[in-house]
Scaffold this motif. Sequence first.
Motif, short mmCIF file in Angstrom:
data_model
loop_
_atom_site.label_atom_id
_atom_site.label_comp_id
_atom_site.label_asym_id
_atom_site.label_seq_id
_atom_site.Cartn_x
_atom_site.Cartn_y
_atom_site.Cartn_z
N THR A 34 26.62 -15.19 -7.84
CA THR A 34 27.83 -15.49 -8.77
C THR A 34 27.84 -14.75 -10.06
O THR A 34 26.74 -14.30 -10.45
N PHE A 35 28.88 -14.74 -10.63
CA PHE A 35 28.94 -14.17 -11.90
C PHE A 35 28.31 -14.75 -13.11
O PHE A 35 27.32 -14.08 -13.99
N ALA A 36 28.09 -16.05 -12.83
CA ALA A 36 27.48 -17.07 -13.73
C ALA A 36 25.81 -16.56 -13.33
O ALA A 36 25.08 -16.41 -14.57
N GLU A 37 25.38 -16.46 -12.22
CA GLU A 37 23.84 -16.13 -12.22
C GLU A 37 23.51 -14.99 -12.72
O GLU A 37 22.40 -14.84 -13.20
N LYS A 49 33.03 -16.77 -9.36
CA LYS A 49 33.38 -15.68 -8.68
C LYS A 49 32.20 -14.81 -8.23
O LYS A 49 31.02 -15.10 -8.67
N VAL A 50 32.16 -14.25 -7.05
CA VAL A 50 31.03 -13.59 -6.32
C VAL A 50 30.83 -12.16 -6.82
O VAL A 50 31.63 -11.33 -7.02
N ALA A 66 32.32 -8.40 -2.81
CA ALA A 66 32.16 -9.30 -4.22
C ALA A 66 33.53 -9.38 -4.55
O ALA A 66 34.49 -8.73 -4.16
N ASP A 67 33.91 -10.32 -5.72
CA ASP A 67 35.04 -10.54 -6.38
C ASP A 67 35.41 -9.47 -7.24
O ASP A 67 34.40 -9.12 -8.02
N THR A 68 36.55 -9.08 -7.40
CA THR A 68 36.93 -8.02 -8.69
C THR A 68 37.16 -9.03 -9.76
O THR A 68 38.05 -9.81 -9.81
#
Length: 138
Positions: A34-37, A49-50, A66-68
């Motif tokens: 994820t964006f957080a990771e 989000k991925v 991935a997510d934009t």
Amino acid sequence: MATRLNPYLNFRDTARQAMEFYQSVFGGELTVSTFAEFHASDDPAEQDKVMHSQLTTANGLVLMGADTPNTMSFTIGTSCSVSLFGQDDSELRGYWDKLTVGATISEPLATAPWGDSFGTFTDAFGVSWLVNISGSPS
């Protein structure tokens, strides 16, 4: 390691669901970050989000997605097509049957002028696909 060319699909908030769907079709191992990771966004709305996902199957298929980010423009179905091809009629028709659930079929899977079975569709997640099943060698 050989150089490889893999499709990389972009989504708007549906990357995880799409990649899990593709895993249900093709099998294999799915990794999702994820964006957080990755500490890729300060926006709290983007943390789940991925940022990157990769599906790798035992027979060598690789699909990434991935997510934009919210700050980038995104138009469904216009940035990429995935070509799925080979000679195993049963395997490829099986993929066709699963992938076309909820899809819009542009060209039904049928004998093409070049002798192969060929069809195109846009799946339930807006991704364009081309399927080509090679005919018997001459």
